[in-house]
Design a protein around this motif. Structure first.
Motif, PDB file in Angstrom:
ATOM      1  N   THR A 195      -5.619  -0.816   8.657  1.00  0.00           N
ATOM      2  CA  THR A 195      -6.704  -0.387   9.539  1.00  0.00           C
ATOM      3  C   THR A 195      -6.390   0.945  10.201  1.00  0.00           C
ATOM      4  OG1 THR A 195      -7.669  -2.564   9.978  1.00  0.00           O
ATOM      5  CG2 THR A 195      -7.839  -0.938  11.741  1.00  0.00           C
ATOM      6  N   ARG A 196      -5.162   1.132  10.602  1.00  0.00           N
ATOM      7  CA  ARG A 196      -4.813   2.382  11.283  1.00  0.00           C
ATOM      8  C   ARG A 196      -4.933   3.587  10.350  1.00  0.00           C
ATOM      9  NH1 ARG A 196      -0.654  -0.819  13.417  1.00  0.00           N
ATOM     10  NH2 ARG A 196       0.963   0.220  12.161  1.00  0.00           N
ATOM     11  N   GLU A 197      -4.572   3.435   9.085  1.00  0.00           N
ATOM     12  CA  GLU A 197      -4.617   4.612   8.203  1.00  0.00           C
ATOM     13  C   GLU A 197      -5.928   4.742   7.437  1.00  0.00           C
ATOM     14  OE1 GLU A 197      -1.725   4.795   5.099  1.00  0.00           O
ATOM     15  OE2 GLU A 197      -2.189   2.832   4.270  1.00  0.00           O
ATOM     16  N   GLN A 198      -6.634   3.626   7.178  1.00  0.00           N
ATOM     17  CA  GLN A 198      -7.866   3.701   6.399  1.00  0.00           C
ATOM     18  C   GLN A 198      -9.103   3.747   7.292  1.00  0.00           C
ATOM     19  OE1 GLN A 198     -10.746   1.938   5.443  1.00  0.00           O
ATOM     20  NE2 GLN A 198     -11.137   3.297   3.707  1.00  0.00           N
ATOM     21  N   GLY A 199      -9.057   3.071   8.445  1.00  0.00           N
ATOM     22  CA  GLY A 199     -10.171   3.082   9.371  1.00  0.00           C
ATOM     23  C   GLY A 199     -11.009   1.832   9.365  1.00  0.00           C
ATOM     24  N   LYS A 200     -10.929   1.006   8.314  1.00  0.00           N
ATOM     25  CA  LYS A 200     -11.789  -0.168   8.230  1.00  0.00           C
ATOM     26  C   LYS A 200     -11.442  -1.175   9.312  1.00  0.00           C
ATOM     27  CE  LYS A 200     -10.534  -0.907   4.047  1.00  0.00           C
ATOM     28  NZ  LYS A 200     -10.577  -1.460   2.681  1.00  0.00           N
ATOM     29  N   PRO A 201     -12.405  -1.978   9.750  1.00  0.00           N
ATOM     30  CA  PRO A 201     -12.140  -2.974  10.794  1.00  0.00           C
ATOM     31  C   PRO A 201     -11.151  -4.043  10.327  1.00  0.00           C
ATOM     32  CG  PRO A 201     -14.490  -2.587  10.568  1.00  0.00           C
ATOM     33  CD  PRO A 201     -13.834  -1.925   9.396  1.00  0.00           C
ATOM     34  N   LEU A 202     -10.513  -4.656  11.277  1.00  0.00           N
ATOM     35  CA  LEU A 202      -9.657  -5.793  10.961  1.00  0.00           C
ATOM     36  C   LEU A 202     -10.483  -6.979  10.482  1.00  0.00           C
ATOM     37  CD1 LEU A 202      -7.280  -5.549  14.043  1.00  0.00           C
ATOM     38  CD2 LEU A 202      -6.570  -5.301  11.655  1.00  0.00           C
ATOM     39  N   ASN A 203     -11.661  -7.152  11.084  1.00  0.00           N
ATOM     40  CA  ASN A 203     -12.465  -8.345  10.833  1.00  0.00           C
ATOM     41  C   ASN A 203     -13.566  -8.087   9.823  1.00  0.00           C
ATOM     42  OD1 ASN A 203     -11.049 -10.124  12.512  1.00  0.00           O
ATOM     43  ND2 ASN A 203     -12.077  -9.325  14.329  1.00  0.00           N
ATOM     44  N   GLY A 204     -14.414  -9.115   9.619  1.00  0.00           N
ATOM     45  CA  GLY A 204     -15.489  -9.002   8.657  1.00  0.00           C
ATOM     46  C   GLY A 204     -14.939  -8.783   7.258  1.00  0.00           C
ATOM     47  N   LEU A 205     -15.499  -7.801   6.564  1.00  0.00           N
ATOM     48  CA  LEU A 205     -15.040  -7.460   5.209  1.00  0.00           C
ATOM     49  C   LEU A 205     -14.061  -6.298   5.277  1.00  0.00           C
ATOM     50  CD1 LEU A 205     -18.478  -7.768   3.375  1.00  0.00           C
ATOM     51  CD2 LEU A 205     -16.633  -9.450   3.463  1.00  0.00           C
ATOM     52  N   GLY A 249       5.060  -7.657 -18.451  1.00  0.00           N
ATOM     53  CA  GLY A 249       6.383  -7.184 -18.835  1.00  0.00           C
ATOM     54  C   GLY A 249       6.614  -5.697 -18.725  1.00  0.00           C
ATOM     55  N   ASN A 250       5.670  -4.978 -18.116  1.00  0.00           N
ATOM     56  CA  ASN A 250       5.835  -3.542 -17.920  1.00  0.00           C
ATOM     57  C   ASN A 250       6.524  -3.248 -16.587  1.00  0.00           C
ATOM     58  OD1 ASN A 250       4.056  -2.413 -20.233  1.00  0.00           O
ATOM     59  ND2 ASN A 250       2.771  -3.954 -19.255  1.00  0.00           N
ATOM     60  N   THR A 251       6.886  -2.005 -16.388  1.00  0.00           N
ATOM     61  CA  THR A 251       7.374  -1.530 -15.105  1.00  0.00           C
ATOM     62  C   THR A 251       6.433  -0.425 -14.618  1.00  0.00           C
ATOM     63  OG1 THR A 251       8.892  -0.012 -16.225  1.00  0.00           O
ATOM     64  CG2 THR A 251       9.757  -2.165 -15.555  1.00  0.00           C
ATOM     65  N   VAL A 252       6.514  -0.068 -13.337  1.00  0.00           N
ATOM     66  CA  VAL A 252       5.449   0.715 -12.718  1.00  0.00           C
ATOM     67  C   VAL A 252       6.007   1.817 -11.826  1.00  0.00           C
ATOM     68  CG1 VAL A 252       3.391   0.603 -11.235  1.00  0.00           C
ATOM     69  CG2 VAL A 252       3.972  -1.350 -12.696  1.00  0.00           C
ATOM     70  N   VAL A 253       5.317   2.964 -11.866  1.00  0.00           N
ATOM     71  CA  VAL A 253       5.449   4.008 -10.845  1.00  0.00           C
ATOM     72  C   VAL A 253       4.053   4.207 -10.262  1.00  0.00           C
ATOM     73  CG1 VAL A 253       6.001   6.412 -10.348  1.00  0.00           C
ATOM     74  CG2 VAL A 253       7.356   5.136 -12.040  1.00  0.00           C
ATOM     75  N   VAL A 254       3.890   3.914  -8.977  1.00  0.00           N
ATOM     76  CA  VAL A 254       2.589   4.018  -8.337  1.00  0.00           C
ATOM     77  C   VAL A 254       2.564   5.212  -7.401  1.00  0.00           C
ATOM     78  CG1 VAL A 254       3.237   2.333  -6.535  1.00  0.00           C
ATOM     79  CG2 VAL A 254       0.823   2.830  -6.954  1.00  0.00           C
ATOM     80  N   LYS A 255       1.442   5.920  -7.425  1.00  0.00           N
ATOM     81  CA  LYS A 255       1.237   7.055  -6.537  1.00  0.00           C
ATOM     82  C   LYS A 255      -0.046   6.800  -5.745  1.00  0.00           C
ATOM     83  CE  LYS A 255      -0.399  11.275  -5.371  1.00  0.00           C
ATOM     84  NZ  LYS A 255      -1.773  11.528  -4.894  1.00  0.00           N
ATOM     85  N   PRO A 256       0.053   6.508  -4.439  1.00  0.00           N
ATOM     86  CA  PRO A 256      -1.140   6.238  -3.641  1.00  0.00           C
ATOM     87  C   PRO A 256      -1.836   7.510  -3.186  1.00  0.00           C
ATOM     88  CG  PRO A 256       0.810   5.972  -2.289  1.00  0.00           C
ATOM     89  CD  PRO A 256       1.295   6.300  -3.676  1.00  0.00           C
ATOM     90  N   SER A 257      -3.066   7.350  -2.707  1.00  0.00           N
ATOM     91  CA  SER A 257      -3.805   8.471  -2.129  1.00  0.00           C
ATOM     92  C   SER A 257      -3.061   9.021  -0.914  1.00  0.00           C
ATOM     93  CB  SER A 257      -5.196   8.010  -1.685  1.00  0.00           C
ATOM     94  OG  SER A 257      -5.791   8.956  -0.815  1.00  0.00           O
ATOM     95  N   PRO A 258      -3.082  10.352  -0.702  1.00  0.00           N
ATOM     96  CA  PRO A 258      -2.444  10.912   0.491  1.00  0.00           C
ATOM     97  C   PRO A 258      -3.136  10.501   1.783  1.00  0.00           C
ATOM     98  CG  PRO A 258      -3.646  12.609  -0.703  1.00  0.00           C
ATOM     99  CD  PRO A 258      -3.618  11.398  -1.592  1.00  0.00           C
ATOM    100  N   PHE A 259      -4.361   9.967   1.706  1.00  0.00           N
ATOM    101  CA  PHE A 259      -5.041   9.504   2.919  1.00  0.00           C
ATOM    102  C   PHE A 259      -4.547   8.126   3.366  1.00  0.00           C
ATOM    103  CE2 PHE A 259      -8.361  12.362   1.087  1.00  0.00           C
ATOM    104  CZ  PHE A 259      -8.356  13.309   2.109  1.00  0.00           C
ATOM    105  N   THR A 260      -4.043   7.310   2.407  1.00  0.00           N
ATOM    106  CA  THR A 260      -3.640   5.933   2.744  1.00  0.00           C
ATOM    107  C   THR A 260      -2.358   5.533   2.022  1.00  0.00           C
ATOM    108  OG1 THR A 260      -5.107   5.153   0.972  1.00  0.00           O
ATOM    109  CG2 THR A 260      -6.006   5.134   3.228  1.00  0.00           C
TER     110      THR A 260
END
Length: 468
Positions: free
Chosen positions: A86-96, A164-175
Motif C-alpha cells: 500500500t505504501r509504494e503502490q497506493g492501493k487501499p489496504l481494504n476492499g479489493l 523446474g526452471n529458475t528465475v531472475v525477476v525485475k520489478p517495476s521501478p515504481f513498486t
C-alpha cells in the motif's frame, strides 16, 4: 531510510546507487531500491544457471511442496507485505486492495502446487512407444508491472519454479520493494539461486532491456504495455527466447436491453474501477443499449458517488490515488479531451497530488480518445447503441483483445454475443474475474501465450518426444 538489497544466489546484494520509491498518496519516500548494474544481472543469471542444474532434476513432489511452502510464507507475512504494498503502490489496504492482492497471491501459489504435466503416451503398440515429455526451459526472465506487483510476480515465478526452471525477476521501478520482500520470503524456502531479484530505475541502467537480450535467459514472461511488449519481442529475437506476453487491454462491455440497471451497477463499477482502473483486464469501454442507457448511467452514478477515495493506509478508503505522475497525466489528458465531446456524469476534475476521482463520461463516440485508447485509470466512457450488431462491431474494432463482457438476463443470448467478441476471455454479468484454473491471455496486440492452469504451466516447458 531503509535501503533495500537485491537478492542474488540467496543472499542480499547491495548496489553502488539507489533510487527513491515514493508513496503516491503522500509523496513521501517509502524506501530506496538498489540500482543494478549489468554485472549484477550477470551475477543473477549465473546464479540461476547454476541452480537450474539441480532444481530441474528435483522430484515433482519436491517442487510442488515448495509452492505450498511459499504459500504458507505469504500467509504468515501477509499483513506486513500488504502494508508495504500500500505504501509504494497506493492501493487501499481494504476492499479489493492490498490485503485482497496478498490473499490472491497466496491462493495462486497454493493452486500452482496442484498442477502437473505428466508424460503423455502418444503411441504404444507393436510399432513402438512414443512419449511426449515436458522439460523445463532454463532461466526465466520475469519483468513485472506496478499495478499488481506481488500478485503478478507470483503469477510469473511460481509456474516457473513448479516446472523446474529458475528465475531472475525485475520489478517495476515504481513498486520494487514488495517484490524484493517477496523474493526474500521465497528464498527462505528455495535453494539459493532458484529465484533472484534485480532492480533498476530504467534510466541509469535499463535492466529490463538487458534481461530481454541476455543470452543466459531462455524465456521472458512480461506483463505491461503493448509498446514495451513489442520492444521485449524485438530484443528477445536475437536469442530466439520463448515468450509469454500479457499486454494492454481496452476491454469492452456490452449491456443488452433486458438488464435491470440497479442490479448490475455494482458489477459494472468494479469491473471498471478495480484497482482504480489500473488493471489490464478492467472494463475500459461500456456500450449500453439505448432503451436502458439513462437507467444504467443513473445507477452507476448513484453507486460510484458513495465509494470512499483516500490514502490507502486509511482503513476507510476503498479507492486510492493513481500510482505515478506519468499515468496520472495520461488519464487527465484523455478525460479533458472527453469533457469537450461528452457529458460528465461524475468526477472529471483531478484532486490533490495523484488523486483522481471516479469519473463517468456519457454520450461519447467510438472514435473518441477516451474510448479508443486504453486509459488505465479511474475514468469510464459510456457509449449508447441501438443495434447489437453495431455494438459488437465497435467492441471488436480495436487492436487490443484481452477481455470483454456481456450483461443480460438472457444467458443464452449473452453467450451468443460473447462468442463473437475478439478477446481471450469473456465474462457474462461480471468482468475480470480470473481464476488460477482457467487459462488467461490476449489475442491481437494484447499478447501471446497464456498464464494459469495446465496450459499456463506448459508455457514454461519445452517438448521432447522420445521414440523407442
Amino acid at each position: 531510510m531503509t535501503d533495500f538489497p537485491m537478492i542474488i544466489n540467496g543472499l542480499p546484494v547491495s548496489a553502488a546507487a539507489h533510487f527513491d520509491v515514493k508513496n503516491p498518496a503522500t509523496g513521501e519516500t517509502v524506501g530506496r531500491a538498489p540500482n543494478a548494474s549489468r554485472d549484477h544481472l550477470d551475477q543473477a543469471v549465473a546464479a540461476a544457471e547454476a541452480a537450474f542444474a539441480s532444481w530441474s532434476q528435483q522430484p515433482d513432489a519436491v517442487r510442488a511442496q515448495a509452492c505450498l511452502d511459499i504459500a504458507d510464507k505469504l500467509g504468515e507475512q501477509a499483513e506486513d507485505l500488504a502494508q508495504l504494498l500500500t505504501r509504494e503502490q497506493g492501493k487501499p489496504l481494504n476492499g479489493l486492495g492490498s490485503r485482497f492482492e496478498l490473499g490472491g497471491a497466496r491462493a495462486w501459489a497454493a493452486h500452482t502446487a496442484s498442477l502437473s504435466l505428466p508424460v503423455k503416451v502418444l503411441q504404444d503398440n507393436e510399432q513402438g512407444r512414443i512419449e511426449l515429455h515436458r522439460k523445463p526451459i532454463g532461466v526465466v526472465g520475469s519483468i513485472t508491472p506496478w499495478n499488481w506487483p506481488v500478485m503478478i510476480a507470483v503469477w510469473h515465478i511460481l509456474p516457473a519454479v513448479r516446472s523446474g526452471n529458475t528465475v531472475v525477476v525485475k520489478p517495476s521501478p515504481f513498486t520494487p520493494l514488495s517484490t524484493i520482500r517477496l523474493v526474500e520470503l521465497m528464498n527462505e524456502v528455495l535453494p539459493p539461486g532458484v529465484v533472484n531479484v534485480v532492480c533498476s530505475d530504467d534510466q541509469a541502467t535499463n535492466i529490463g532491456a538487458a534481461i530481454s537480450a541476455h543470452p543466459g535467459i531462455r524465456k521472458i514472461v512480461f506483463t505491461g504495455s503493448i509498446n514495451t511488449g513489442k520492444k521485449v519481442m524485438a530484443t528477445a529475437a536475437e536469442t530466439v527466447k520463448r515468450l509469454t506476453l500479457e499486454l494492454g487491454g481496452n476491454d469492452a462491455a456490452i449491456v443488452l436491453p433486458d438488464v435491470d440497471p440497479k442490479a448490475i451497477a455494482e458489477g459494472l463499477f468494479w469491473g471498471a474501477f478495480i484497482n482504480n482502473g489500473q488493471t489490464c483486464a478492467a472494463m475500459k469501454r461500456l456500450y449500453v443499449h439505448e432503451s436502458v442507457y439513462d437507467g444504467v448511467c443513473a445507477a452507476l452514478v448513484d453507486y460510484a458517488k458513495a465509494v470512499p477515495v483516500g490514502p490507502g493506509s486509511d482503513e476507510a478508503s476503498v479507492l486510492g490515488p493513481i500510482n505515478n505522475r506519468m499515468q496520472f497525466e495520461k488519464v487527465q489528458r484523455l478525460v479533458d479531451a472527453a469533457k469537450s465531446k461528452g457529458r460528465v456524469l461524475l468526477g472529471g476534475e483531478p484532486g490533490e497530488g495523484l488523486f483522481f476521482p471516479p469519473t463517468l463520461i456519457a454520450d461519447l463516440s467510438h472514435d473518441d480518445p477516451l474510448v479508443f485508447e486504453e486509459q488505465f485509470g479511474p475514468a469510464l466512457p459510456i457509449i449508447k447503441y441501438s443495434d447489437v450488431e453495431d455494438a459488437i462491431r465497435q467492441a471488436n474494432d480495436s487492436p487490443n483483445g484481452l477481455g470483454g463482457s456481456v450483461w443480460s438476463q438472457d444467458i443464452d443470448k449473452a453467450r451468443q454475443v460473447a462468442s463473437r467478441l475478439e478477446c481471450g476471455s469473456v465474462w457474462i454479468n461480471k468482468h475480470g474475474a480470473i481464476q488460477p484454473n482457467a487459462p488467461f491471455g490476449g489475442v491481437k496486440s494484447s499478447g501471446c501465450g497464456v498464464e494459469f492452469g495446465e496450459e499456463g504451466l506448459a508455457e514454461y516447458t519445452d517438448i521432447q518426444v522420445i521414440f523407442n
